[in-house]
Write an enzyme that holds these catalytic residues in place. Sequence first.
Site, PDB file in Angstrom:
ATOM      1  N   LYS A  54       1.145   0.756  -4.633  1.00 26.94           N
ATOM      2  CA  LYS A  54       0.012   1.191  -5.469  1.00 26.94           C
ATOM      3  C   LYS A  54      -0.894   2.123  -4.675  1.00 26.94           C
ATOM      4  O   LYS A  54      -1.320   3.175  -5.172  1.00 26.94           O
ATOM      5  CB  LYS A  54      -0.771  -0.034  -5.971  1.00 26.94           C
ATOM      6  CG  LYS A  54      -0.006  -0.814  -7.034  1.00 26.94           C
ATOM      7  CD  LYS A  54      -0.590  -2.190  -7.328  1.00 26.94           C
ATOM      8  CE  LYS A  54       0.371  -2.962  -8.229  1.00 26.94           C
ATOM      9  NZ  LYS A  54      -0.006  -4.364  -8.448  1.00 26.94           N
ATOM     10  N   GLN A  98      -4.531  -8.140  -6.552  1.00 25.56           N
ATOM     11  CA  GLN A  98      -3.103  -8.478  -6.579  1.00 25.56           C
ATOM     12  C   GLN A  98      -2.936  -9.983  -6.789  1.00 25.56           C
ATOM     13  O   GLN A  98      -3.496 -10.784  -6.052  1.00 25.56           O
ATOM     14  CB  GLN A  98      -2.447  -8.044  -5.249  1.00 25.56           C
ATOM     15  CG  GLN A  98      -0.954  -8.202  -5.223  1.00 25.56           C
ATOM     16  CD  GLN A  98      -0.233  -7.305  -6.239  1.00 25.56           C
ATOM     17  OE1 GLN A  98      -0.533  -6.128  -6.376  1.00 25.56           O
ATOM     18  NE2 GLN A  98       0.705  -7.870  -6.964  1.00 25.56           N
ATOM     19  N   ASP A 121      -5.943  -3.186 -14.797  1.00 28.65           N
ATOM     20  CA  ASP A 121      -4.729  -3.973 -15.072  1.00 28.65           C
ATOM     21  C   ASP A 121      -4.690  -4.409 -16.540  1.00 28.65           C
ATOM     22  O   ASP A 121      -3.648  -4.791 -17.056  1.00 28.65           O
ATOM     23  CB  ASP A 121      -4.734  -5.245 -14.199  1.00 28.65           C
ATOM     24  CG  ASP A 121      -3.695  -5.199 -13.092  1.00 28.65           C
ATOM     25  OD1 ASP A 121      -2.747  -4.394 -13.210  1.00 28.65           O
ATOM     26  OD2 ASP A 121      -3.829  -5.973 -12.131  1.00 28.65           O
TER      27      ASP A 121
END
Length: 307
Positions: A54, A98, A121
């Site tokens: 990422k 994460q 997200d």
Amino acid sequence: MSAEVLNGREIREEILKDIEDETARIAQEHGRVPGLVTVLVGNKPASRSYITNKVNTAKRVGFKEVQESLPETISEQELLSLIDRYNKDESIDGILVQLPLPEHIDETKVIYALDPDKDVDGFHPVNIGRLVLGGDQVKFTPCTPAGIQEMIKRAGVPTSGAEVVVVGRSNIVGKPIATLMMQKGEGGNATVTTVHTGTKDLAGHCRRADILIVAAGKPGLVQPEWIKPGACVIDVGVNRVGEKISKKTGKTVAILRGDIDYDAISEIAGFITPVPGGVGPMTITMLMRNTLNSLKYRLGLIRPGQQ
Ligand code: NAD
């Protein structure tokens, strides 16, 4: 008949190029680039590898990238305070934590603590709510479902009125992709059935599918006899089934397999996604798109529903 392979890596390159160009244009016209914070707690190899990917992608497209690499022992309160700081930071448009987090930290609390307008997200309940409401309410679509829909659209597979069957009902894939495919509009307007571990006749439902989206996490679950000839089959599953030595790097790497019997199904389906190299590359790409969109909302360049 041999299915057309939907190549996620190629699509990723096209989309990232567009994001990179747009980022450069916005920087020139508005003096601002999208800012993304990635938060990693602990040092699990899989999580570190996802984060590295990422971070590298964000840098490649010209974003401001802030990496928070925190010890496994960080307290929940310390993590919540860090999130609060970035919620208030004007140079940050997206915050990515994460998952999974260590057991002593409540993941739900952490997700709720994110500013929904920086939740790139798309996991915050406000963004899930916006997704269900649809239309001009939608700000951030969860990345894997957004990537799946993008692949279907780019393949030119008709969705309006199509029978879509989704295998799996998780919050990050099954439920949001079912929601997306049933919404009115381009790439949606389908008749959607969701099947799961409580479903009686899995094969029977799959056989009806013009578009079959499989996110079960069970290697080789979907059999060739379950596929309608010409169907579009999207395999989301990523299952580690062994290890091998990489020819490129000489390092030990995982052997990955999807949720479908790929070789046999590619003789029956019209379109198919490989594992790896199908849906996987799309997920990070959509994270970049969400982060760029977050800045565009802030600058008034787009409104919700226009992403
Ligand atoms: P999950 O375990 O949260 O959910 C799996 C779902 O599949 C459950 O709802 C369950 O009801 C259903 N299921 C499991 N076995 C089944 C069976 N035998 N019959 C019918 N239904 C069954 O998983 P998830 O987070 O949705 O992920 C699913 C898969 O997709 C995993 O392999 C995961 O690694 C992969 N994944 C890939 C990406 C990507 O970017 N490519 C992103 C997210 C998840």
